[in-house]
Design an enzyme around this catalytic site. Structure first.
Site, PDB file in Angstrom:
ATOM      1  N   ARG A  37      -7.424   8.841  -9.650  1.00  0.00           N
ATOM      2  CA  ARG A  37      -7.983   9.105  -8.320  1.00  0.00           C
ATOM      3  C   ARG A  37      -6.886   9.633  -7.381  1.00  0.00           C
ATOM      4  NH1 ARG A  37      -6.864   7.046  -2.852  1.00  0.00           N
ATOM      5  NH2 ARG A  37      -8.780   7.139  -1.665  1.00  0.00           N
ATOM      6  N   VAL A  38      -7.227  10.678  -6.635  1.00  0.00           N
ATOM      7  CA  VAL A  38      -6.311  11.228  -5.635  1.00  0.00           C
ATOM      8  C   VAL A  38      -6.980  11.105  -4.271  1.00  0.00           C
ATOM      9  CG1 VAL A  38      -5.146  13.312  -4.823  1.00  0.00           C
ATOM     10  CG2 VAL A  38      -5.271  12.828  -7.276  1.00  0.00           C
ATOM     11  N   GLY A  39      -6.245  10.585  -3.313  1.00  0.00           N
ATOM     12  CA  GLY A  39      -6.788  10.465  -1.959  1.00  0.00           C
ATOM     13  C   GLY A  39      -6.372  11.631  -1.086  1.00  0.00           C
ATOM     14  N   ASP A  40      -6.362  11.388   0.215  1.00  0.00           N
ATOM     15  CA  ASP A  40      -6.033  12.448   1.171  1.00  0.00           C
ATOM     16  C   ASP A  40      -4.531  12.658   1.337  1.00  0.00           C
ATOM     17  OD1 ASP A  40      -6.062   9.772   2.283  1.00  0.00           O
ATOM     18  OD2 ASP A  40      -5.657  10.692   4.234  1.00  0.00           O
ATOM     19  N   THR A  48      -4.549   7.946   8.160  1.00  0.00           N
ATOM     20  CA  THR A  48      -4.519   6.778   7.299  1.00  0.00           C
ATOM     21  C   THR A  48      -5.953   6.282   7.137  1.00  0.00           C
ATOM     22  OG1 THR A  48      -3.597   4.545   7.061  1.00  0.00           O
ATOM     23  CG2 THR A  48      -4.186   5.235   9.266  1.00  0.00           C
ATOM     24  N   THR A  70       1.698   7.038   0.121  1.00  0.00           N
ATOM     25  CA  THR A  70       0.801   5.918  -0.153  1.00  0.00           C
ATOM     26  C   THR A  70       0.744   5.609  -1.650  1.00  0.00           C
ATOM     27  OG1 THR A  70      -1.443   5.089   0.294  1.00  0.00           O
ATOM     28  CG2 THR A  70      -1.279   7.315  -0.515  1.00  0.00           C
ATOM     29  N   GLY A 112      -9.292   7.695   2.071  1.00  0.00           N
ATOM     30  CA  GLY A 112      -8.980   9.097   1.859  1.00  0.00           C
ATOM     31  C   GLY A 112     -10.181   9.978   1.577  1.00  0.00           C
ATOM     32  N   SER A 165       0.796  -1.223   0.000  1.00  0.00           N
ATOM     33  CA  SER A 165       0.000   0.000   0.000  1.00  0.00           C
ATOM     34  C   SER A 165       0.829   1.274   0.000  1.00  0.00           C
ATOM     35  CB  SER A 165      -0.962  -0.001   1.186  1.00  0.00           C
ATOM     36  OG  SER A 165      -0.281  -0.342   2.369  1.00  0.00           O
TER      37      SER A 165
HETATM   38  N1  GLY Z   1      -5.268   7.141   2.740  1.00  0.00           N
HETATM   39  C1  GLY Z   1      -4.840   6.759   1.488  1.00  0.00           C
HETATM   40  C2  GLY Z   1      -5.799   6.949   0.412  1.00  0.00           C
HETATM   41  O1  GLY Z   1      -6.989   6.925   0.627  1.00  0.00           O
HETATM   42  O2  GLY Z   1      -5.359   7.128  -0.708  1.00  0.00           O
END
Ligand code: GLY
Length: 326
Positions: A213-216, A236, A203, A239, A83
Site C-alpha cells: 500500500r502507498v499513501g499520499d 497528514t 511516514t 492518505g 508512525s
Molecule cells: N498520510 C500517511 C499515509 O496515509 O500513509
C-alpha cells in the site's frame, strides 16, 4: 466524542497547553504572523523537535531544503514515534515500509515508497532527486539505490511495534484512528532567508496496511508540494483521501491565485469534505501551508490537529482550526 478520542485529545493538548501558555491563550492564530518574518518553518503535529532542528539551519542563513530534510530526520530516528521511520508500525505482514518525498526551490523532486530497512527515507528521497534522472523509486529498487548510496541496512521493527502488530492480528481491523498516537505523518515546510521554499514529508504509513500500500506521503502534489513562485504545503492523515484530491498541490495553486495561506488550507480541506463527505466524517486530514511572504495557514477536517511553528526565534505548537468542531 468517544472516550478514546477524548483521551487522545487530553493527552495531546493537555501537554501542549502546559508547556505553552500561548497555546492556552490562543495567541498567534494561523496567518497572523507578520509579513516578511523570514525564515520560517512549520511542521504537522507537535513536531517541535523537528522544527528546532530545521531552525538551526535556517537561522544561520541555510537552505530551506537542508532544513526540511534535517527536520524530517528527527521523527524518522525516534523509536518512540510509531508512525514515522524507525519504530513505525509495520504493515499487516509485519514489514516496516516507509514513504517519503522532498522538493526544492528549483522545482526538483525526489521520492521513495515502500522502502524497507533504511532509517532515513527522506535522505534517500533527496538522493533520488539529486543523483538520478528520476523522481520516484519504490520497493526493492529504492532499497538497492539506498545501499549503493551508502545508507546502512537496519532492522526498523522495534519490540513495541512488533507487540502492537501481534495484538492487531487478533482482530485485524483496518479502521484508522483519528489523531492516532498524537500524529502520523510528518510534513515539514520552510522558507529560508533567501526567500526560497522547500518541503518534505515522511511516514511509515497507515498502521497494519496491506503490504504494498502507498499513501499520499511520497506522491508529489498529494502529501507535499512546493513551488517557489507561490509557496509550499504538506498534509497528514488518511492518505487515500489526500491522493484523491491532490491536497497539497491544490493549496499551493490557491496561493498562486492570491489566496492567504489560511484560506488556501481551508479550501484544500473543503475539497476533501465536498468530494468524500462520508469518509470525512470519520477520518482526519490536516494541512500546513506557507506562502512566499512568510505567512502561514493550517486547517483540518477533524478537531485535534496540532502543528509546530518556528518563526521570530520562537518554537510553538498550536491547534489548527477544523471543519468539524469539538
Ligand atoms: N498520510 C500517511 C499515509 O496515509 O500513509
Amino acid at each position: 466524542m468517544s472516550n478514546r478520542r477524548r483521551f487522545l485529545r487530553q493527552a495531546v493538548f493537555g501537554s501542549l497547553a502546559l508547556s505553552n501558555p500561548a497555546f492556552l491563550a490562543g495567541k498567534t492564530p494561523p496567518g497572523k504572523t507578520p509579513k516578511g518574518a523570514l525564515p520560517v518553518v512549520i511542521a504537522t503535529w507537535d513536531n517541535r523537535k523537528a522544527t528546532a532542528a530545521a531552525w538551526e539551519i535556517l537561522k544561520n542563513g541555510g537552505r530551506a531544503l537542508d532544513a526540511v530534510e534535517a527536520g524530517a530526520r528527527v521523527p524518522e530516528a525516534d523509536p518512540n514515534d510509531t508512525s514515522v521511520g524507525y519504530g513505525g508500525f509495520p504493515d499487516r505482514d509485519g514489514f516496516v515500509t516507509l514513504d517519503a518525498c522532498i522538493m526544492d526551490e528549483l522545482g526538483r523532486a525526489g521520492s521513495v515508497s515502500c522502502l524497507q530497512h533504511i532509517m532515513h527515507p527522506i535522505s534517500v528521497a533527496r538522493k533520488v532527486m539529486e543523483q538520478t534522472p528520476h523522481v520516484m523509486l519504490v520497493g526493492e529498487g529504492a532499497l538497492q539505490f539506498a545501499l549503493n548510496q551508502g545508507f546502512k541496512k537496519e532492522n526498523l521493527l522495534t519490540d513495541n511495534a512488533r507487540e502492537a502488530w501481534e495484538k492487531w492480528k487478533i482482530t485485524s481491523k483496518y479502521k484508522p484512528v483519528i489523531n492516532w498516537e498524537r500524529h502520523d505523518t510528518i510534513g515539514i515546510v520552510a522558507i529560508d532567508k533567501a526567500n526560497n521554499v522547500s518541503g518534505a514529508c515522511s511516514t511509515s504509513g497507515m498502521a497494519f496496511k496491506m503490504h504494498g500500500r502507498v499513501g499520499d506521503s511520497p506522491i508529489i502534489g498529494a502529501g507535499m508540494f512546493a513551488d517557489n513562485d507561490a509557496g509550499v504545503a504538506a498534509c497528514t492523515g488518511l492518505g487515500e483521501m489526500v491522493l484523491r484530491t491532490m491536497t497539497s498541490y491544490l493549496a499551493v495553486e490557491e496561493l498562486r491565485r492570491g489566496a492567504h495561506p489560511q484560506k488556501a488550507a481551508e479550501r484544500a480541506i473543503m475539497r476533501i469534505i465536498e468530494k468524500m463527505p462520508e469518509m470525512a466524517k470519520e477520518n482526519q486530514i490536516g494541512i500546513v501551508v506557507l506562502d512566499k511572504r512568510g505567512r502561514h495557514g493550517a486547517y483540518s477536517v477533524q478537531p485535534g490537529f496540532a502543528y509546530a511553528l518556528y518563526q521570530n526565534d520562537e518554537n510553538k505548537a498550536f491547534e489548527a482550526k477544523s471543519y468539524y468542531t469539538k
